[in-house]
Design an enzyme around this catalytic site. Structure first.
Site, PDB file in Angstrom:
ATOM      1  CG  PHE A  40      -1.967  -1.058   1.180  1.00 43.74           C
ATOM      2  CD1 PHE A  40      -1.711  -2.322   1.704  1.00 43.74           C
ATOM      3  CD2 PHE A  40      -3.174  -0.824   0.549  1.00 43.74           C
ATOM      4  CE1 PHE A  40      -2.667  -3.327   1.626  1.00 43.74           C
ATOM      5  CE2 PHE A  40      -4.135  -1.826   0.465  1.00 43.74           C
ATOM      6  CZ  PHE A  40      -3.883  -3.083   1.004  1.00 43.74           C
ATOM      7  CG  ASP A 109      -3.394 -11.674  -0.102  1.00 41.21           C
ATOM      8  OD1 ASP A 109      -2.358 -10.988  -0.023  1.00 41.21           O
ATOM      9  OD2 ASP A 109      -3.646 -12.605   0.694  1.00 41.21           O
ATOM     10  CG  HIS A 126      -7.671  -4.705   7.514  1.00 40.72           C
ATOM     11  ND1 HIS A 126      -6.403  -4.238   7.292  1.00 40.72           N
ATOM     12  CD2 HIS A 126      -7.998  -4.278   8.766  1.00 40.72           C
ATOM     13  CE1 HIS A 126      -5.994  -3.544   8.354  1.00 40.72           C
ATOM     14  NE2 HIS A 126      -6.954  -3.563   9.265  1.00 40.72           N
ATOM     15  CB  SER A 199       2.842  -5.109   8.778  1.00 40.53           C
ATOM     16  OG  SER A 199       1.941  -4.027   9.023  1.00 40.53           O
ATOM     17  CG  ASP A 241      12.607 -10.371  -0.150  1.00 42.45           C
ATOM     18  OD1 ASP A 241      12.933 -10.451  -1.343  1.00 42.45           O
ATOM     19  OD2 ASP A 241      11.431 -10.518   0.259  1.00 42.45           O
TER      20      ASP A 241
END
Ligand code: APR
Ligand code: ZN
Length: 258
Positions: A40, A109, A126, A199, A241
């Protein structure tokens, strides 16, 4: 403890996981970027272009509803059909070994479910963007049936009660779902290791769960590419990562055959 070099910090991560009796994982968009779903807040995110429509506007205005649906389908088309990634698979494996008691995800997702994580160990804070639901009676509606209506310029209404139908996600301004919030609190109180993965930890109330876990005495470990506001209170920060990090941690933890 703060971010150490990645080798060392992955070793520390494995030790935390091996020693933990009950892990709660908390995931954000960063665990799905390797699957092709943009997050996002990173530069270039399509969410910076297609800003989410606030819930109040969606309820009040037909044009806002149609625009919200158009933005949703535009983003869905960007990432198309995606598969679970390494974090989804490792967490499902650790859940199968009863190491992970719960995964609290902010993601919509469906990839944790598709990686095989059982319902009773998954909390979708969410909601879920792979189907729609009636805002009045909650009846599920499939996106394949919704899309032609939107393309014909009409926002979908409920088959059962004619209520407004919206993607089954929690929009800004929409109240948080009571049952997932209750289960997320339970999982934050019950764990001895809280793993925050991928996050930015900037959105509340979701970002309060790592704090609650820490306050209740759990170890807090953050794995993220960038700094987060909770790094200073974490027991361990692993910078990098998250997919390869979790994969290496999984392999090393299996060698320890905890
Ligand atoms: N490995 C590690 N970290 C990554 C990776 C990766 N492969 N890819 C992205 N990240 C990091 C980014 O640097 C960023 O710090 O993951 C974080 C993702 O942060 P956000 O984009 O803010 O996503 P998230 O934290 O899930 O947002 C929470 O905000 O917009 C609302 O409802 C939406 O659920 C979302 C909530
Ligand atoms: Zn309805």
């Amino acid at each position: 403890m703060m971010a150490a070099s990645s080798e060392e910090s992955i070793k520390d991560l494995v030790e935390c996981v091996a020693r933990a009796a009950r892990i709660t994982a908390f995931t954000g968009a960063g665990v799905s970027t390797e699957c092709g779903i943009p997050d996002f807040r990173s530069p270039g995110s399509p969410w910076r272009v297609h800003k989410p429509i606030p819930f109040g506007d969606f309820v009040a205005d037909e044009a806002a509803r149609l625009e919200a649906w158009r933005r949703k389908f535009a983003i869905d088309d960007v990432h198309g059909d995606v598969m679970p990634g390494r974090v989804h698979r490792v967490l499902a494996d650790w859940a199968a070994q009863d190491k992970v008691g719960c995964v609290i995800t902010q993601n919509i997702d469906d990839l944790h479910r598709r990686a095989g994580l059982p319902e009773d160990r998954l909390v979708e804070l969410h909601g879920n963007g792979t189907y729609a639901a009636c805002l009045d009676c909650g009846l599920r509606h499939e996106l394949a049936a919704v899309r032609p209506l939107v393309e014909a310029g009409r926002s979908p209404r409920c088959d059962a009660c004619d209520g407004l139908v919206k993607s089954a996600t929690i929009a800004f301004g929409q109240s948080m779902p009571a049952e997932p919030m209750r289960r997320a609190l339970r999982a934050s109180l019950d764990c001895d290791l809280f793993l925050a993965l991928g996050s930015s930890l900037v959105v509340r109330p979701a970002a309060s769960f790592p704090e609650i876990a820490k306050r209740e005495g759990a170890l807090l470990v953050i794995v993220n590419r960038e700094p987060t506001p909770l790094d200073s209170v974490a027991d361990l920060v692993v910078r990098g990562d998250v997919g390869p990090i979790l994969e290496v941690a999984f392999r090393q933890a299996c060698n320890l055959n905890w």
